[in-house]
Design a protein around this motif. Structure first.
Motif, PDB file in Angstrom:
ATOM      1  N   ALA A  35      43.059  23.938  45.333  1.00 53.92           N
ATOM      2  CA  ALA A  35      42.159  24.511  46.418  1.00 53.92           C
ATOM      3  C   ALA A  35      42.716  25.611  47.215  1.00 53.92           C
ATOM      4  CB  ALA A  35      42.019  23.175  47.575  1.00 53.92           C
ATOM      5  N   LEU A  36      44.026  25.650  47.528  1.00 52.40           N
ATOM      6  CA  LEU A  36      44.279  26.829  48.027  1.00 52.40           C
ATOM      7  C   LEU A  36      44.252  28.138  47.283  1.00 52.40           C
ATOM      8  CD1 LEU A  36      47.836  25.385  49.684  1.00 52.40           C
ATOM      9  CD2 LEU A  36      45.827  26.178  50.630  1.00 52.40           C
ATOM     10  N   ALA A  37      44.399  27.942  46.019  1.00 49.73           N
ATOM     11  CA  ALA A  37      44.214  29.110  45.152  1.00 49.73           C
ATOM     12  C   ALA A  37      42.843  29.516  45.207  1.00 49.73           C
ATOM     13  CB  ALA A  37      44.760  28.744  43.691  1.00 49.73           C
TER      14      ALA A  37
ATOM     15  N   ARG B 123      37.309  35.929  47.670  1.00 50.67           N
ATOM     16  CA  ARG B 123      36.866  37.231  48.006  1.00 50.67           C
ATOM     17  C   ARG B 123      37.153  37.968  46.541  1.00 50.67           C
ATOM     18  NH1 ARG B 123      39.336  39.270  53.899  1.00 50.67           N
ATOM     19  NH2 ARG B 123      38.550  37.785  55.079  1.00 50.67           N
ATOM     20  N   LYS B 124      38.151  38.091  45.896  1.00 46.72           N
ATOM     21  CA  LYS B 124      38.226  38.985  44.612  1.00 46.72           C
ATOM     22  C   LYS B 124      37.128  38.288  43.616  1.00 46.72           C
ATOM     23  CE  LYS B 124      43.359  39.102  45.047  1.00 46.72           C
ATOM     24  NZ  LYS B 124      44.410  38.974  44.533  1.00 46.72           N
ATOM     25  N   ILE B 125      36.916  36.762  43.675  1.00 44.69           N
ATOM     26  CA  ILE B 125      35.729  36.529  42.896  1.00 44.69           C
ATOM     27  C   ILE B 125      34.438  36.767  43.166  1.00 44.69           C
ATOM     28  CG2 ILE B 125      34.858  34.214  42.040  1.00 44.69           C
ATOM     29  CD1 ILE B 125      37.444  32.938  41.860  1.00 44.69           C
TER      30      ILE B 125
ATOM     31  N   PHE C 225      33.814  40.296  41.872  1.00 47.42           N
ATOM     32  CA  PHE C 225      33.793  40.310  40.529  1.00 47.42           C
ATOM     33  C   PHE C 225      32.472  39.857  40.265  1.00 47.42           C
ATOM     34  CE2 PHE C 225      33.552  37.506  36.908  1.00 47.42           C
ATOM     35  CZ  PHE C 225      33.870  38.446  35.804  1.00 47.42           C
ATOM     36  N   LEU C 226      31.842  38.942  40.817  1.00 47.56           N
ATOM     37  CA  LEU C 226      30.621  38.273  40.606  1.00 47.56           C
ATOM     38  C   LEU C 226      29.383  39.580  41.101  1.00 47.56           C
ATOM     39  CD1 LEU C 226      30.646  34.544  41.864  1.00 47.56           C
ATOM     40  CD2 LEU C 226      30.559  35.483  39.386  1.00 47.56           C
ATOM     41  N   SER C 227      29.655  40.268  42.187  1.00 45.07           N
ATOM     42  CA  SER C 227      28.849  41.237  42.554  1.00 45.07           C
ATOM     43  C   SER C 227      28.736  42.238  41.377  1.00 45.07           C
ATOM     44  CB  SER C 227      29.267  41.756  43.827  1.00 45.07           C
ATOM     45  OG  SER C 227      30.541  42.574  43.660  1.00 45.07           O
ATOM     46  N   VAL C 228      29.933  42.736  40.956  1.00 42.17           N
ATOM     47  CA  VAL C 228      29.814  43.657  39.633  1.00 42.17           C
ATOM     48  C   VAL C 228      29.119  43.081  38.495  1.00 42.17           C
ATOM     49  CG1 VAL C 228      31.477  44.774  37.865  1.00 42.17           C
ATOM     50  CG2 VAL C 228      32.122  44.548  40.310  1.00 42.17           C
ATOM     51  N   VAL C 229      29.307  41.533  38.228  1.00 38.07           N
ATOM     52  CA  VAL C 229      28.685  41.046  37.266  1.00 38.07           C
ATOM     53  C   VAL C 229      26.928  40.950  37.522  1.00 38.07           C
ATOM     54  CG1 VAL C 229      28.110  38.997  35.944  1.00 38.07           C
ATOM     55  CG2 VAL C 229      30.488  39.715  36.480  1.00 38.07           C
ATOM     56  N   LEU C 230      26.837  40.727  38.482  1.00 38.38           N
ATOM     57  CA  LEU C 230      25.152  40.879  38.970  1.00 38.38           C
ATOM     58  C   LEU C 230      24.493  42.395  38.759  1.00 38.38           C
ATOM     59  CD1 LEU C 230      25.077  38.640  42.093  1.00 38.38           C
ATOM     60  CD2 LEU C 230      24.250  38.188  40.048  1.00 38.38           C
TER      61      LEU C 230
ATOM     62  N   ILE D 116      42.368  35.546  37.799  1.00 38.25           N
ATOM     63  CA  ILE D 116      42.266  35.571  39.187  1.00 38.25           C
ATOM     64  C   ILE D 116      42.945  34.373  39.851  1.00 38.25           C
ATOM     65  CG2 ILE D 116      41.180  35.996  41.495  1.00 38.25           C
ATOM     66  CD1 ILE D 116      39.371  37.765  39.949  1.00 38.25           C
ATOM     67  N   VAL D 117      42.545  33.224  39.374  1.00 38.34           N
ATOM     68  CA  VAL D 117      42.845  31.946  40.169  1.00 38.34           C
ATOM     69  C   VAL D 117      44.385  31.510  39.688  1.00 38.34           C
ATOM     70  CG1 VAL D 117      42.282  29.368  40.164  1.00 38.34           C
ATOM     71  CG2 VAL D 117      40.597  31.214  40.161  1.00 38.34           C
ATOM     72  N   THR D 118      44.407  31.832  38.301  1.00 38.17           N
ATOM     73  CA  THR D 118      45.897  31.677  37.952  1.00 38.17           C
ATOM     74  C   THR D 118      46.919  32.282  38.625  1.00 38.17           C
ATOM     75  OG1 THR D 118      44.962  31.027  35.687  1.00 38.17           O
ATOM     76  CG2 THR D 118      47.350  31.327  35.652  1.00 38.17           C
ATOM     77  N   ALA D 119      46.705  33.554  38.710  1.00 33.32           N
ATOM     78  CA  ALA D 119      47.443  34.499  39.444  1.00 33.32           C
ATOM     79  C   ALA D 119      47.746  33.981  40.979  1.00 33.32           C
ATOM     80  CB  ALA D 119      47.043  36.116  39.688  1.00 33.32           C
ATOM     81  N   GLU D 120      46.918  33.383  41.597  1.00 27.61           N
ATOM     82  CA  GLU D 120      47.068  33.060  43.024  1.00 27.61           C
ATOM     83  C   GLU D 120      47.756  31.645  42.947  1.00 27.61           C
ATOM     84  OE1 GLU D 120      46.362  34.217  45.731  1.00 27.61           O
ATOM     85  OE2 GLU D 120      45.038  35.933  45.121  1.00 27.61           O
ATOM     86  N   MET D 121      47.636  30.511  41.780  1.00 31.32           N
ATOM     87  CA  MET D 121      48.294  29.459  41.722  1.00 31.32           C
ATOM     88  C   MET D 121      49.807  29.472  41.497  1.00 31.32           C
ATOM     89  SD  MET D 121      45.497  27.087  39.721  1.00 31.32           S
ATOM     90  CE  MET D 121      46.868  25.788  39.970  1.00 31.32           C
TER      91      MET D 121
END
Length: 291
Positions: free
Chosen positions: A154-156, A162-164, A167-172, A242-247
């Motif tokens: 949850a914390l990750a 924000r990073k995700i 990333f999603l805005s670039v994908v869109l 991204i999530v793995t790095a935060e975890m």
């Protein structure tokens, strides 16, 4: 004037927890005591039984033979969950804050469909939302490893939100450009009747779903589709990284408990902690039974 200031300060601090309210809070919101674990186990069993009842009620044969019993049992479950929800509101310092929290909304949805079904019977099937309350199962048997991993995830996710989003805005933007390009290259005669249709194709292709209802027919269109499919592999990998790095960055190896703050209702505070790590409020003495 002083009395008004005292009343205003009490309103800001919330209702004090002591006596039966403190005991009720410890049992309902924490699972480090025998009474708390017993309460959570009983609650999960009731949730499972009520969900099973709704599933059984959807079978025409069972409903025809045992409809009256099923309705009576559902009213009983709803009464129990309503009482439990009211006890949660009564035992927290800030009832409105709890009611707006994720678990507060889930607890409310556990009883609301039954009452709404009295007006709109079709809404009765929404009672299955009670299964969300099984998220509390992580606290029941003192599964510290699972509680810690759940909190870490949850914390990750919160830290990488924000990073995700970037990333999603670039994908869109990519799918909008590629969808528009396919609309120009293929045209309505090959199924790409509009830019939204082209964007739909780009999304299904980039996510590697590929329904096949719209496929390029020209050589240039197939080349673009090939690039989109290869790009889809990277799209799936980036959020995971991204999530793995935060975890990894948040691994601290500290023990986890179900000890919660009476102000902000955050969980997982250390046994020796005196203040909440989220809001800074003073924590009550840690209550725990020896295993």
């Amino acid at each position: 004037m002083r009395a008004h200031q005292r009343n205003q300060a009490a309103a800001e601090l919330g209702k004090p927890l002591s006596g039966w309210r403190l005991r009720c809070y410890t049992i309902i919101f924490e699972a480090d005591t025998r009474a708390g674990r017993a309460f959570d186990i009983a609650l999960v069993l009731l949730v499972l039984a009520s969900v099973a009842l709704v599933v059984a009620e959807s079978v025409a044969g069972i409903r025809a033979r045992h409809g009256a019993w099923l309705n009576a049992a559902e009213l009983l479950f709803t009464g129990v969950f309503t009482l439990e929800y009211l006890l949660r509101l009564a035992s927290v310092r800030h009832p409105w804050r709890y009611a707006r929290s994720f678990y507060g909304m889930v607890d409310l949805l556990a009883v609301l469909p039954t009452y709404l079904a009295l007006i709109v019977p079709e809404l009765f099937v929404l009672v299955d939302v009670r299964v969300l309350r099984l998220l509390r199962v992580f606290r029941i048997f003192k599964l510290h490893a699972y509680v810690a991993e759940f909190s870490g995830l949850a914390l990750a996710l919160r830290a990488s939100a924000r990073k995700i989003m970037v990333f999603l805005s670039v994908v869109l933007m990519v799918v909008l450009i590629m969808g528009t390009l396919m609309y120009v290259v293929e045209g309505p005669e090959h199924g790409y009747t509009s830019i939204p249709t082209g964007v739909y194709w780009a999304i299904t292709t980039m996510t590697t779903v590929g329904f096949g209802d719209i496929t390029p027919k020209t050589d240039l269109g197939r080349l673009i589709a090939s690039l989109m499919m290869m790009l889809g592999w990277g799209v799936l990998a980036v959020p995971t990284g991204i999530v793995t790095a935060e975890m990894t960055a948040q691994r601290q190896g500290r023990p986890s408990t179900t000890r919660s703050c009476h102000e902000c209702l955050s969980e997982g505070h250390l046994p020796e902690a005196n203040f909440c790590r989220q809001c800074g409020a003073r924590l009550p003495p840690y209550q725990r039974d020896a295993l």
